[in-house]
Design a protein around this motif. Structure first.
Motif, PDB file in Angstrom:
ATOM      1  N   TRP A 159       0.845  -1.192   0.000  1.00  0.00           N
ATOM      2  CA  TRP A 159       0.000   0.000   0.000  1.00  0.00           C
ATOM      3  C   TRP A 159       0.883   1.245   0.000  1.00  0.00           C
ATOM      4  O   TRP A 159       1.822   1.359   0.772  1.00  0.00           O
ATOM      5  CB  TRP A 159      -0.902  -0.008   1.232  1.00  0.00           C
ATOM      6  N   THR A 160       0.574   2.214  -0.877  1.00  0.00           N
ATOM      7  CA  THR A 160       1.420   3.402  -1.005  1.00  0.00           C
ATOM      8  C   THR A 160       0.738   4.700  -0.591  1.00  0.00           C
ATOM      9  O   THR A 160       1.410   5.642  -0.161  1.00  0.00           O
ATOM     10  CB  THR A 160       1.918   3.570  -2.451  1.00  0.00           C
ATOM     11  N   SER A 161      -0.585   4.759  -0.688  1.00  0.00           N
ATOM     12  CA  SER A 161      -1.298   6.003  -0.385  1.00  0.00           C
ATOM     13  C   SER A 161      -1.108   6.411   1.074  1.00  0.00           C
ATOM     14  O   SER A 161      -1.297   5.602   1.986  1.00  0.00           O
ATOM     15  CB  SER A 161      -2.793   5.829  -0.685  1.00  0.00           C
ATOM     16  N   LYS A 162      -0.721   7.653   1.297  1.00  0.00           N
ATOM     17  CA  LYS A 162      -0.532   8.257   2.628  1.00  0.00           C
ATOM     18  C   LYS A 162       0.666   7.692   3.392  1.00  0.00           C
ATOM     19  O   LYS A 162       0.877   8.028   4.559  1.00  0.00           O
ATOM     20  CB  LYS A 162      -1.784   8.115   3.502  1.00  0.00           C
ATOM     21  N   MET A 163       1.470   6.853   2.763  1.00  0.00           N
ATOM     22  CA  MET A 163       2.629   6.309   3.464  1.00  0.00           C
ATOM     23  C   MET A 163       3.686   7.389   3.728  1.00  0.00           C
ATOM     24  O   MET A 163       4.525   7.242   4.620  1.00  0.00           O
ATOM     25  CB  MET A 163       3.253   5.157   2.665  1.00  0.00           C
ATOM     26  N   ASP A 164       3.643   8.477   2.960  1.00  0.00           N
ATOM     27  CA  ASP A 164       4.548   9.592   3.246  1.00  0.00           C
ATOM     28  C   ASP A 164       4.177  10.256   4.574  1.00  0.00           C
ATOM     29  O   ASP A 164       5.060  10.696   5.325  1.00  0.00           O
ATOM     30  CB  ASP A 164       4.539  10.615   2.103  1.00  0.00           C
ATOM     31  N   ILE A 165       2.880  10.272   4.885  1.00  0.00           N
ATOM     32  CA  ILE A 165       2.432  10.794   6.182  1.00  0.00           C
ATOM     33  C   ILE A 165       2.905   9.870   7.302  1.00  0.00           C
ATOM     34  O   ILE A 165       3.372  10.335   8.357  1.00  0.00           O
ATOM     35  CB  ILE A 165       0.896  10.930   6.207  1.00  0.00           C
ATOM     36  N   TYR A 166       2.801   8.568   7.069  1.00  0.00           N
ATOM     37  CA  TYR A 166       3.270   7.582   8.054  1.00  0.00           C
ATOM     38  C   TYR A 166       4.758   7.804   8.349  1.00  0.00           C
ATOM     39  O   TYR A 166       5.188   7.783   9.510  1.00  0.00           O
ATOM     40  CB  TYR A 166       3.010   6.179   7.516  1.00  0.00           C
ATOM     41  N   ALA A 167       5.524   8.054   7.303  1.00  0.00           N
ATOM     42  CA  ALA A 167       6.963   8.285   7.480  1.00  0.00           C
ATOM     43  C   ALA A 167       7.217   9.546   8.300  1.00  0.00           C
ATOM     44  O   ALA A 167       8.098   9.573   9.173  1.00  0.00           O
ATOM     45  CB  ALA A 167       7.646   8.390   6.118  1.00  0.00           C
ATOM     46  N   PHE A 168       6.447  10.599   8.029  1.00  0.00           N
ATOM     47  CA  PHE A 168       6.586  11.839   8.809  1.00  0.00           C
ATOM     48  C   PHE A 168       6.296  11.575  10.286  1.00  0.00           C
ATOM     49  O   PHE A 168       7.009  12.066  11.174  1.00  0.00           O
ATOM     50  CB  PHE A 168       5.636  12.908   8.273  1.00  0.00           C
ATOM     51  N   LEU A 169       5.258  10.804  10.564  1.00  0.00           N
ATOM     52  CA  LEU A 169       4.888  10.502  11.947  1.00  0.00           C
ATOM     53  C   LEU A 169       5.982   9.694  12.647  1.00  0.00           C
ATOM     54  O   LEU A 169       6.300   9.941  13.809  1.00  0.00           O
ATOM     55  CB  LEU A 169       3.564   9.742  11.978  1.00  0.00           C
ATOM     56  N   LEU A 170       6.547   8.735  11.929  1.00  0.00           N
ATOM     57  CA  LEU A 170       7.635   7.935  12.508  1.00  0.00           C
ATOM     58  C   LEU A 170       8.858   8.801  12.791  1.00  0.00           C
ATOM     59  O   LEU A 170       9.530   8.641  13.813  1.00  0.00           O
ATOM     60  CB  LEU A 170       8.002   6.789  11.559  1.00  0.00           C
ATOM     61  N   TYR A 171       9.146   9.707  11.879  1.00  0.00           N
ATOM     62  CA  TYR A 171      10.284  10.611  12.073  1.00  0.00           C
ATOM     63  C   TYR A 171      10.051  11.540  13.264  1.00  0.00           C
ATOM     64  O   TYR A 171      10.963  11.802  14.060  1.00  0.00           O
ATOM     65  CB  TYR A 171      10.516  11.444  10.807  1.00  0.00           C
ATOM     66  N   SER A 172       8.816  12.028  13.407  1.00  0.00           N
ATOM     67  CA  SER A 172       8.496  13.014  14.446  1.00  0.00           C
ATOM     68  C   SER A 172       8.316  12.398  15.820  1.00  0.00           C
ATOM     69  O   SER A 172       8.345  13.114  16.821  1.00  0.00           O
ATOM     70  CB  SER A 172       7.207  13.773  14.071  1.00  0.00           C
ATOM     71  N   ASP A 173       8.107  11.076  15.862  1.00  0.00           N
ATOM     72  CA  ASP A 173       7.786  10.415  17.129  1.00  0.00           C
ATOM     73  C   ASP A 173       8.932  10.562  18.130  1.00  0.00           C
ATOM     74  O   ASP A 173      10.081  10.272  17.830  1.00  0.00           O
ATOM     75  CB  ASP A 173       7.491   8.939  16.879  1.00  0.00           C
TER      76      ASP A 173
END
Length: 558
Positions: A288-302
């Protein structure tokens, strides 16, 4: 002529079998044989004159002029096959040129069209126009793409063509026409979710949409659309409620529902919940690719105790295996690079922007990366561009305000934060951002307390707002109030040694030295390796005054 038709049949066979490279090569040479000016080359299509002798080791061949006579319809078919092959090979400029040549032949030789024109010719003409519109669309020529589709007679427009026209109308800001077209789509198919979502985005209410067939149970679909409608109206709490209900009631998990739930939680500022939903989504469907860039941002910001670097690495590898032709992949890799403190993140963000120059998540990554590289002014410009493209992009507003404050452009930062409150509404995040900006101006520090208190009331776990409010109170010499604010937070979050340390120093400021030493000991117990903390305890026991402002600034910097 027989040779030409035999070759044309072979060309069709190659196309039907998906051998587009072969179609391209053969079609190019065949087109050269039908041009008005003949081409001279080695004779592949005529008999080769040769003489062979036992005593001779040489072989001779003749060179002749190749020219096939074919009618316009055959030339049209040849260009159609060649154009489609180039299209499937993603050579859109070449395909655009070939499709235009085919349509020109049709226009010159088949108009006015006879009444007995076969349906096959008509369908081919429409398919050429549809593919030509895609070539123009990929080249961002939206007006030209729309005009091509609009040239198809209305009675011959399929649902696929209508949907494409609706999307182009939206891009061209012709919302009235887009609504008309999408409604036409729903007359043909009530289950076109794309058309329904587009109408919701264009301001049409759920109650004004066509009803689903009564003989089919569609409660689940209505719940999904209710969630989407809530997202579009920015009622994220209601959207989360709808998607959670749907997720619980489905027999098996749906990737689309999980993605919508995670996105709603992200937009509502519920980062830990959004990470949890994205984790479930990626576990369910790793491609799945949709919104995975948001997931990456959240992981980075955590900022939790668990390092998310390994999760980002797995996500980057999975995305790279799926496709390198989408901006999400390069954005995910960029956040992984940023987490490793690499300087390549900016390059990865720019790779994503080459694919989609208005991709807001890629712009956010670029702005963050520029900030890390100390290119503060350029970072501010990138944040501002993201807010221009998406006026509801909270993370871009936050980044822009913080960057302007770092540049000492306090009044500009206050104005941007005020705009965020106006556009995104008065919620705990926007109020905290506005309060933070106001707190940096000595003339508005007292005013900032009002907004920070409101932000903390909306989200008592907002550590940034708490620290900011404590800092303001300390600046205004309101130590007792600062002690009360931080005390409430620590009672619910007793595991943060840095905050415990600040709390102990506040107690000393308020004349509670004995209690201060107790809390300093607690802070030291949480971080036994912190030599600075132990030193602070010794100094506290000797009643040596320390600077609280410095402690708060250090926490804020971290």
């Amino acid at each position: 002529m027989k040779e030409f038709y035999a070759l044309l049949d072979h060309l069709k066979s190659l196309y039907e079998n998906g051998l587009y490279e072969d179609v391209k090569l053969l079609a190019d040479m065949l087109i050269a044989t039908t041009d008005s000016s003949p081409v001279t080359s080695q004779s592949f299509f005529s008999t080769v004159s040769a003489s062979t002798s036992l005593s001779s080791t040489s072989q001779s061949s003749t060179t002749s002029t190749i020219s096939f006579q074919c009618d316009p319809k055959d030339k049209y078919t040849l260009l159609y096959l060649y154009g489609n092959a180039a299209f499937n090979l993603r050579e859109y400029k070449t395909a655009e040129s070939l499709f235009n040549r085919a349509l020109q032949i049709n226009k010159s030789n088949l108009k006015p069209k006879p009444k007995n024109l076969t349906s096959l010719d008509s369908e081919t003409d429409i398919q050429i126009k549809y593919n030509l519109h895609l070539c123009l669309f990929y080249d961002k020529k939206y007006q030209d793409a729309y005009l091509i589709l609009d040239s198809i007679p209305s009675k011959q427009r399929t649902i696929k063509i209508l949907l494409a026209m609706g999307k182009l109308c939206q891009l061209l800001m012709n919302n009235k026409e887009a609504i008309t077209i999408y409604k036409e789509v729903l007359k043909i198919s009530k289950f076109s979710i794309v058309a329904i979502e587009a109408l919701l985005n264009l301001g049409i209410k759920m109650d004004d949409l066509p009803k689903m067939p009564s003989n089919i149970s569609t409660d689940w679909l209505n719940m999904y659309l209710k969630g989407k409608s809530s997202m579009i109206s920015r009622d994220y709490k209601e959207a989360i409620k709808s998607f959670k209900t749907l997720d619980c009631n489905l027999t098996h998990r749906s990737a689309e529902v999980l993605c919508s739930l995670a996105n709603s939680q992200y937009l509502n500022g519920e980062y830990p919940n959004a990470i949890s939903s994205f984790e479930k989504l990626h576990k369910l469907e790793s491609t799945w690719t949709s919104k995975m860039d948001i997931y990456a941002f959240l992981l980075y910001s955590d900022k939790s105790e668990f390092d998310k670097l390994s999760t980002l690495e797995r996500l980057s590898n999975d995305m790279h295996q799926v496709s390198v032709n989408i901006p999400e992949t390069w954005t995910v890799i960029g956040y992984y690079s940023l987490k490793k403190k690499s300087q390549k993140a900016k390059c990865f963000a720019e790779n994503a922007l080459l694919i989609d120059h208005e991709n807001c998540q890629a712009l956010l990554l670029r702005a963050i990366a520029l900030g890390k590289l100390k290119a503060i002014s350029e970072s501010a410009v990138t944040y501002r561009e993201a807010t221009r493209i998406n006026i509801y992009f909270y993370e871009a507003y936050k980044g822009l305000v913080e960057t302007l404050l770092n540049l000492n452009h306090t009044k500009d930062a206050i104005q941007i934060a005020a705009n965020a409150v106006k556009l995104l509404g008065s919620n705990h995040r926007t109020l905290a951002l506005y309060g933070e900006a106001l707190s940096r101006d000595s003339l508005t520090q007292e005013k900032s307390k009002t907004y920070l208190y409101k932000a903390i009331k909306g989200d008592p776990e907002n550590q940034e707002a708490v620290i900011c409010l404590v800092r303001v109170c300390m600046t205004l010499q309101q130590f007792t109030e600062a002690l009360e604010v931080l005390g409430k937070y620590i009672r619910h979050n007793p595991s943060n040694p840095r905050l415990m340390h600040i709390y102990s120093e506040l107690m000393k400021k308020c004349g509670k030295s004995d209690e201060a030493i107790i809390y300093m000991n607690k802070a030291s117990g949480m971080d036994t390796n912190n030599l600075q903390m132990k030193s602070m305890i010794e100094r506290a026991e000797q009643n040596i005054e320390t600077s609280l402002d410095e402690s708060i600034q250090n926490l804020h910097a971290n």
